[in-house]
Design an enzyme around this catalytic site. Structure first.
Site, PDB file in Angstrom:
ATOM      1  N   ARG A   8     -45.430   9.917 -52.672  1.00  0.00           N
ATOM      2  CA  ARG A   8     -45.431  10.756 -53.985  1.00  0.00           C
ATOM      3  C   ARG A   8     -45.983  11.901 -53.715  1.00  0.00           C
ATOM      4  O   ARG A   8     -46.756  12.487 -52.548  1.00  0.00           O
ATOM      5  CB  ARG A   8     -46.478  10.038 -54.841  1.00  0.00           C
TER       6      ARG A   8
ATOM      7  N   ALA B  17     -41.901  12.492 -46.739  1.00  0.00           N
ATOM      8  CA  ALA B  17     -43.322  12.929 -46.805  1.00  0.00           C
ATOM      9  C   ALA B  17     -43.241  13.443 -48.516  1.00  0.00           C
ATOM     10  O   ALA B  17     -42.349  13.747 -49.016  1.00  0.00           O
ATOM     11  CB  ALA B  17     -43.948  13.688 -45.843  1.00  0.00           C
ATOM     12  N   HIS B  18     -44.647  13.943 -48.910  1.00  0.00           N
ATOM     13  CA  HIS B  18     -45.024  14.485 -50.146  1.00  0.00           C
ATOM     14  C   HIS B  18     -44.183  15.683 -50.387  1.00  0.00           C
ATOM     15  O   HIS B  18     -44.147  16.504 -49.688  1.00  0.00           O
ATOM     16  CB  HIS B  18     -46.445  14.441 -50.238  1.00  0.00           C
ATOM     17  N   ASN B  19     -43.888  15.848 -51.649  1.00  0.00           N
ATOM     18  CA  ASN B  19     -43.349  16.920 -52.377  1.00  0.00           C
ATOM     19  C   ASN B  19     -41.931  17.486 -51.491  1.00  0.00           C
ATOM     20  O   ASN B  19     -41.371  18.508 -51.709  1.00  0.00           O
ATOM     21  CB  ASN B  19     -44.158  18.204 -52.141  1.00  0.00           C
TER      22      ASN B  19
ATOM     23  N   SER C  90     -42.979  18.779 -48.090  1.00  0.00           N
ATOM     24  CA  SER C  90     -42.285  19.807 -48.547  1.00  0.00           C
ATOM     25  C   SER C  90     -41.100  20.229 -48.089  1.00  0.00           C
ATOM     26  O   SER C  90     -40.670  21.744 -47.949  1.00  0.00           O
ATOM     27  CB  SER C  90     -43.379  20.917 -48.923  1.00  0.00           C
TER      28      SER C  90
END
Length: 328
Positions: A220, A241-243, A261
């Protein structure tokens, strides 16, 4: 046992039947392993020579290949043998595991959860507070769906999968065994006493017709959302991974990973065991070769390979030059 005549299969494929076989076809198989009642496929010229000694009674063949039928052995010419074989495989696919009851008595379903029509929820599943599950969803045994998650119609979730709180899943998705969706992102910052964990308070949003392979993870977001667009196909043992934001119809092969990201455009292909540095953007239709390490942005439509990843033509020249140096 399912079986079909060669004419029935040709009708399905809308191909050009050349020759004939009287065998009833009971399934597809590799050229070298096929028995006399099985059909095979040939999509590349390097396999054409295997046809003569194969026991297959029929072959699905790409129409750019030169190949002839044999005695009681037919061929079906099609534009793309791989796509045609997919239709044949669908004919012979076995039925999914059956449920004796739609909602198993050992499943724990919170009183506020909304369960759509025709859902099946297996043994020892957990469905948390304020979860919304659409029509025709299947949760196989030992699936956990945490609070305020939304799952769209006809999605299938296989055993061992955990979908964390506030996740949003579209329609017609498939999550294979032991998928993790919505776990904390990996974020720490050093201070005098050690490492400080960075809270991740965002969520994961997954589009329609997304398939995620076994033992893959989608973390998340720190804030906002980690996003997988419609039609993305994720192999086994993949880390997102996140974002991260994936456009439509991206493909990630096994053991590849995206750091935080990363942004993928539409139709991006990530080869197996490739790794993408954080905050990288890869443009629409770009391809990352297997085992590559991407350290900078990749323009749309480009193919990059190597570690660090470089445009394919340039990297191939480097490899040739290094090979020549080794012989010097």
């Amino acid at each position: 046992m399912k079986s079909y005549t060669i004419n029935e299969i040709n009708t399905l494929l809308n191909g050009e039947l050349i020759g004939n076989t009287t065998q009833n076809i009971t399934g597809p198989e590799h050229l070298e392993k096929a028995r006399t009642n099985e059909i095979t496929f040939i999509g590349n010229k390097k396999y054409v020579h295997l046809w003569e000694n194969s026991n297959a009674c029929a072959a699905i063949v790409s129409d750019n290949l030169t190949i002839e039928p044999l005695k009681n052995r037919a061929i079906i010419k099609v534009k793309n043998a791989d796509l045609a074989m997919a239709k044949v495989l669908d004919l012979f696919k076995p039925t999914l595991p059956q449920f004796d009851v739609d909602l198993h008595p050992t499943a724990v379903i919170h009183e506020t959860a909304k369960i759509g029509a025709g859902c099946k929820i297996g043994a020892n599943c957990y469905v948390g507070k304020d979860v919304e599950i659409g029509d025709g969803v299947i949760l196989y045994p030992n699936v956990a769906i945490f609070d305020a998650t939304i799952i769209g119609d006809r999605t299938v979730v296989w055993s061992g999968t955990v979908i964390r709180e506030r996740t949003e899943v579209g329609t017609d998705c498939i999550f294979h065994s032991n998928v993790s969706i919505g776990a904390d992102g990996f974020g720490y910052r050093p201070e005098s006493k050690g490492l400080v964990k960075i809270p991740h308070i965002g969520n994961v949003k997954i589009g329609n017709n997304v398939e995620i392979g076994a033992n893959s993870s989608v973390d998340r977001a720190k804030f906002s959302s980690t996003i997988l667009g419609d039609g993305c196909k994720i192999d086994n043992l993949v880390q997102i991974a996140h974002n991260c934001i994936l456009g439509r119809s991206c493909i990630m092969a096994g053991s590849s990973g995206l750091a935080g990201s990363v942004t993928l455009g539409d139709g991006v292909v990530i080869g197996g065991a490739s790794s993408i540095k954080d905050h990288i953007t890869i443009g629409d239709g770009a391809v990352v070769g297997g085992g590559s390490g991407v350290m900078s942005d990749v323009p749309a439509g480009k193919t990059v390979v190597g570690y660090p990843a470089t445009e394919a033509r340039d990297m191939f020249r480097q490899w040739v030059a290094l090979k020549k140096l080794g012989k010097g």
